[in-house]
Design a protein around this motif. Structure first.
Motif, PDB file in Angstrom:
ATOM      1  N   LEU A  30      -6.915  11.459  41.783  1.00 44.88           N
ATOM      2  CA  LEU A  30      -5.316  11.449  40.825  1.00 44.88           C
ATOM      3  C   LEU A  30      -5.844  10.806  39.634  1.00 44.88           C
ATOM      4  O   LEU A  30      -6.592   9.831  39.498  1.00 44.88           O
ATOM      5  N   MET A  31      -5.337  11.319  38.454  1.00 39.95           N
ATOM      6  CA  MET A  31      -5.752  10.862  37.196  1.00 39.95           C
ATOM      7  C   MET A  31      -4.332  10.303  36.339  1.00 39.95           C
ATOM      8  O   MET A  31      -3.488  10.986  36.561  1.00 39.95           O
ATOM      9  N   ILE A  32      -4.536   9.458  35.803  1.00 34.72           N
ATOM     10  CA  ILE A  32      -3.815   8.950  34.725  1.00 34.72           C
ATOM     11  C   ILE A  32      -4.153   9.079  33.333  1.00 34.72           C
ATOM     12  O   ILE A  32      -5.250   8.601  33.176  1.00 34.72           O
ATOM     13  N   THR A  33      -3.579  10.098  32.400  1.00 33.43           N
ATOM     14  CA  THR A  33      -3.823   9.922  31.167  1.00 33.43           C
ATOM     15  C   THR A  33      -3.194   9.367  30.135  1.00 33.43           C
ATOM     16  O   THR A  33      -2.085   9.565  30.075  1.00 33.43           O
ATOM     17  N   GLY A  34      -3.957   8.724  29.156  1.00 31.57           N
ATOM     18  CA  GLY A  34      -3.270   7.728  28.234  1.00 31.57           C
ATOM     19  C   GLY A  34      -2.553   8.673  27.021  1.00 31.57           C
ATOM     20  O   GLY A  34      -2.640   9.816  26.858  1.00 31.57           O
ATOM     21  N   LEU A  35      -1.695   7.944  26.493  1.00 36.47           N
ATOM     22  CA  LEU A  35      -0.747   8.646  25.736  1.00 36.47           C
ATOM     23  C   LEU A  35      -1.381   9.360  24.335  1.00 36.47           C
ATOM     24  O   LEU A  35      -2.638   9.041  24.100  1.00 36.47           O
ATOM     25  N   GLY A  36      -0.956  10.543  23.897  1.00 39.01           N
ATOM     26  CA  GLY A  36      -1.552  11.127  22.845  1.00 39.01           C
ATOM     27  C   GLY A  36      -2.840  11.829  23.062  1.00 39.01           C
ATOM     28  O   GLY A  36      -2.693  12.718  24.282  1.00 39.01           O
ATOM     29  N   SER A  37      -3.823  11.800  22.494  1.00 40.21           N
ATOM     30  CA  SER A  37      -4.737  12.748  22.653  1.00 40.21           C
ATOM     31  C   SER A  37      -5.322  12.912  23.896  1.00 40.21           C
ATOM     32  O   SER A  37      -5.746  14.194  24.212  1.00 40.21           O
ATOM     33  N   THR A  38      -5.656  12.089  24.630  1.00 38.11           N
ATOM     34  CA  THR A  38      -6.193  12.264  26.172  1.00 38.11           C
ATOM     35  C   THR A  38      -5.320  13.146  26.852  1.00 38.11           C
ATOM     36  O   THR A  38      -5.729  14.036  27.702  1.00 38.11           O
ATOM     37  N   ASN A  39      -3.922  12.913  26.664  1.00 35.05           N
ATOM     38  CA  ASN A  39      -2.892  13.897  27.397  1.00 35.05           C
ATOM     39  C   ASN A  39      -3.234  15.275  26.992  1.00 35.05           C
ATOM     40  O   ASN A  39      -3.375  16.264  27.795  1.00 35.05           O
ATOM     41  N   TRP A  40      -3.411  15.336  25.776  1.00 34.80           N
ATOM     42  CA  TRP A  40      -3.642  16.898  25.330  1.00 34.80           C
ATOM     43  C   TRP A  40      -4.870  17.389  25.627  1.00 34.80           C
ATOM     44  O   TRP A  40      -5.163  18.645  26.091  1.00 34.80           O
ATOM     45  N   ASP A  41      -6.093  16.715  25.838  1.00 34.30           N
ATOM     46  CA  ASP A  41      -7.403  17.099  26.109  1.00 34.30           C
ATOM     47  C   ASP A  41      -7.290  17.491  27.697  1.00 34.30           C
ATOM     48  O   ASP A  41      -7.963  18.422  28.132  1.00 34.30           O
ATOM     49  N   PHE A  42      -6.709  16.772  28.504  1.00 38.74           N
ATOM     50  CA  PHE A  42      -6.706  17.107  29.833  1.00 38.74           C
ATOM     51  C   PHE A  42      -5.809  18.173  30.292  1.00 38.74           C
ATOM     52  O   PHE A  42      -5.704  18.999  31.297  1.00 38.74           O
ATOM     53  N   TYR A 114      -6.872   5.566  15.515  1.00 37.70           N
ATOM     54  CA  TYR A 114      -5.785   5.713  15.884  1.00 37.70           C
ATOM     55  C   TYR A 114      -5.149   7.190  15.651  1.00 37.70           C
ATOM     56  O   TYR A 114      -4.724   7.889  14.632  1.00 37.70           O
ATOM     57  N   GLY A 115      -5.773   8.374  16.538  1.00 41.03           N
ATOM     58  CA  GLY A 115      -5.912   9.469  16.244  1.00 41.03           C
ATOM     59  C   GLY A 115      -4.495  10.283  15.951  1.00 41.03           C
ATOM     60  O   GLY A 115      -4.180  10.842  15.029  1.00 41.03           O
ATOM     61  N   GLU A 116      -3.533   9.920  17.017  1.00 40.30           N
ATOM     62  CA  GLU A 116      -2.031  10.522  16.914  1.00 40.30           C
ATOM     63  C   GLU A 116      -1.374  10.197  15.855  1.00 40.30           C
ATOM     64  O   GLU A 116      -0.315  10.776  15.324  1.00 40.30           O
ATOM     65  N   THR A 117      -1.685   8.915  15.010  1.00 40.63           N
ATOM     66  CA  THR A 117      -0.822   8.448  14.023  1.00 40.63           C
ATOM     67  C   THR A 117      -1.536   8.244  12.738  1.00 40.63           C
ATOM     68  O   THR A 117      -0.889   7.743  11.680  1.00 40.63           O
ATOM     69  N   GLY A 118      -2.444   9.213  12.248  1.00 41.44           N
ATOM     70  CA  GLY A 118      -3.031   9.447  11.181  1.00 41.44           C
ATOM     71  C   GLY A 118      -4.418   8.955  10.993  1.00 41.44           C
ATOM     72  O   GLY A 118      -5.194   9.120   9.955  1.00 41.44           O
ATOM     73  N   MET A 119      -5.179   9.016  11.881  1.00 43.09           N
ATOM     74  CA  MET A 119      -6.716   8.552  12.136  1.00 43.09           C
ATOM     75  C   MET A 119      -7.016   7.255  11.387  1.00 43.09           C
ATOM     76  O   MET A 119      -7.971   7.251  10.690  1.00 43.09           O
ATOM     77  N   GLN A 120      -6.129   6.400  11.240  1.00 45.95           N
ATOM     78  CA  GLN A 120      -6.561   4.991  10.925  1.00 45.95           C
ATOM     79  C   GLN A 120      -7.734   4.580  11.703  1.00 45.95           C
ATOM     80  O   GLN A 120      -7.730   4.733  12.866  1.00 45.95           O
ATOM     81  N   ALA A 121      -8.713   3.699  11.087  1.00 45.72           N
ATOM     82  CA  ALA A 121      -9.705   3.330  11.808  1.00 45.72           C
ATOM     83  C   ALA A 121      -9.384   1.947  12.854  1.00 45.72           C
ATOM     84  O   ALA A 121      -8.536   1.129  12.410  1.00 45.72           O
ATOM     85  N   THR A 122      -9.985   2.164  14.045  1.00 47.29           N
ATOM     86  CA  THR A 122      -9.514   0.847  14.973  1.00 47.29           C
ATOM     87  C   THR A 122     -10.428  -0.082  14.915  1.00 47.29           C
ATOM     88  O   THR A 122     -11.464  -0.015  14.239  1.00 47.29           O
ATOM     89  N   ALA A 123     -10.431  -1.168  15.763  1.00 50.51           N
ATOM     90  CA  ALA A 123     -11.381  -2.306  15.669  1.00 50.51           C
ATOM     91  C   ALA A 123     -12.730  -1.813  16.126  1.00 50.51           C
ATOM     92  O   ALA A 123     -13.763  -2.270  15.695  1.00 50.51           O
ATOM     93  N   ALA A 173     -14.268  12.044  15.798  1.00 47.87           N
ATOM     94  CA  ALA A 173     -13.016  11.907  15.293  1.00 47.87           C
ATOM     95  C   ALA A 173     -12.633  13.168  14.625  1.00 47.87           C
ATOM     96  O   ALA A 173     -13.017  13.502  13.605  1.00 47.87           O
ATOM     97  N   GLU A 174     -11.561  14.059  15.433  1.00 46.54           N
ATOM     98  CA  GLU A 174     -11.410  15.200  14.830  1.00 46.54           C
ATOM     99  C   GLU A 174      -9.965  15.858  15.291  1.00 46.54           C
ATOM    100  O   GLU A 174      -9.482  15.644  16.403  1.00 46.54           O
ATOM    101  N   PRO A 175      -9.102  16.368  14.250  1.00 47.68           N
ATOM    102  CA  PRO A 175      -7.938  16.899  14.435  1.00 47.68           C
ATOM    103  C   PRO A 175      -7.899  18.257  15.380  1.00 47.68           C
ATOM    104  O   PRO A 175      -8.898  18.975  15.163  1.00 47.68           O
ATOM    105  N   LEU A 176      -7.075  18.170  16.353  1.00 39.08           N
ATOM    106  CA  LEU A 176      -7.192  19.642  17.423  1.00 39.08           C
ATOM    107  C   LEU A 176      -5.922  19.976  17.562  1.00 39.08           C
ATOM    108  O   LEU A 176      -4.910  19.016  17.615  1.00 39.08           O
TER     109      LEU A 176
END
Ligand SMILES: Cc1ncc(C[n+]2csc(CCOP(=O)(O)OP(=O)(O)O)c2C)c(N)n1
Length: 203
Positions: A30-42, A114-123, A173-176
């Motif tokens: 069973l898989m939970i995929t996180g919001l945004g990009s990992t949803n699209w990946d899976f 933060y891929g989904e919101t403009g690719m700003q750098a995270t910590a 880090a790539e837009p897909l």
């Protein structure tokens, strides 16, 4: 000093990593995929009823996966999500460590953005090491995966190893292109419950 562009050239590509994880999983997953990009990946890897994609609930992937792992000890649970999503819910590592479900694997697709919101750098593009935080929280199986050789070594631990585990996979880090799962939350909930519980899952 941190290099805020280094993730642009990380060798691992997230869609290929998702495909390899998806292809390695057994029937009991069973898989939970996180919001945004990992949803699209899976979804691109193979949208199916036993994957529950979180559309917008940032910080929700680990609590949901932990609850599922505790409630369904005979299933393998995989949470796959982004670095920013994890950063929003860091305390979950402590709860996962204390509860220690052996059937839970956590995989972080760390593009340092933060891929989904403009690719700003995270910590994680600066100073933060998520695998080290997981280890310091008390999770015994942790690691950072940076290339295909390391991914090949880590994959069996993610899909079959005793958990809980946290693998941070440094992905480019790539837009897909978007590959979107169904949007209707009630439908997603019902198809997930049906896949898990059969007809009794729908009341
Ligand atoms: C509570 C909340 N705050 C902000 C957002 C907006 N938001 C959506 S995706 C996202 C960034 C996700 O980044 P990450 O988890 O690293 O995933 P990536 O797409 O980079 O793989 C943000 C800030 C949100 N959905 N919910």
């Amino acid at each position: 000093m941190s290099d805020l562009t280094r993730a642009d050239s990380f060798p691992l590509r997230r869609r290929e990593v998702a495909q390899q994880i998806f292809d390695s999983y057994g029937d009991d997953f069973l898989m939970i995929t996180g919001l945004g990009s990992t949803n699209w990946d899976f979804t691109a890897a193979g949208d199916c009823p036993s994957i529950f994609p979180l559309w917008g609930a940032m910080g929700g992937a680990l609590p949901m996966a932990l609850g599922l792992a505790l409630a369904q000890p005979d299933k393998r649970i995989l949470a796959a999500t982004g670095d920013a999503e994890i950063l929003m819910a860091l305390g979950c590592f402590a709860t996962v460590a204390v509860q220690a479900p052996p059937n839970l694997s956590i995989v972080v697709f760390d593009n340092e953005r933060y891929g989904e919101t403009g690719m700003q750098a995270t910590a994680t593009a600066h100073t933060t090491d998520l695998a080290a935080i997981a280890a310091a929280s008390g999770i015994l199986v942790t690691g950072t995966v940076r290339d295909q050789v390391e991914l090949d070594a880590a994959l069996p631990l993610m899909v079959k190893g005793k958990g809980p585990s946290v693998h941070v996979i440094k992905v480019r880090a790539e837009p897909l292109p978007f590959v979107l799962p169904p949007k209707d939350g009630a439908y997603l909930k019902d198809r997930f419950r049906l896949a898990l519980l059969g007809d009794d899952g729908i009341i």
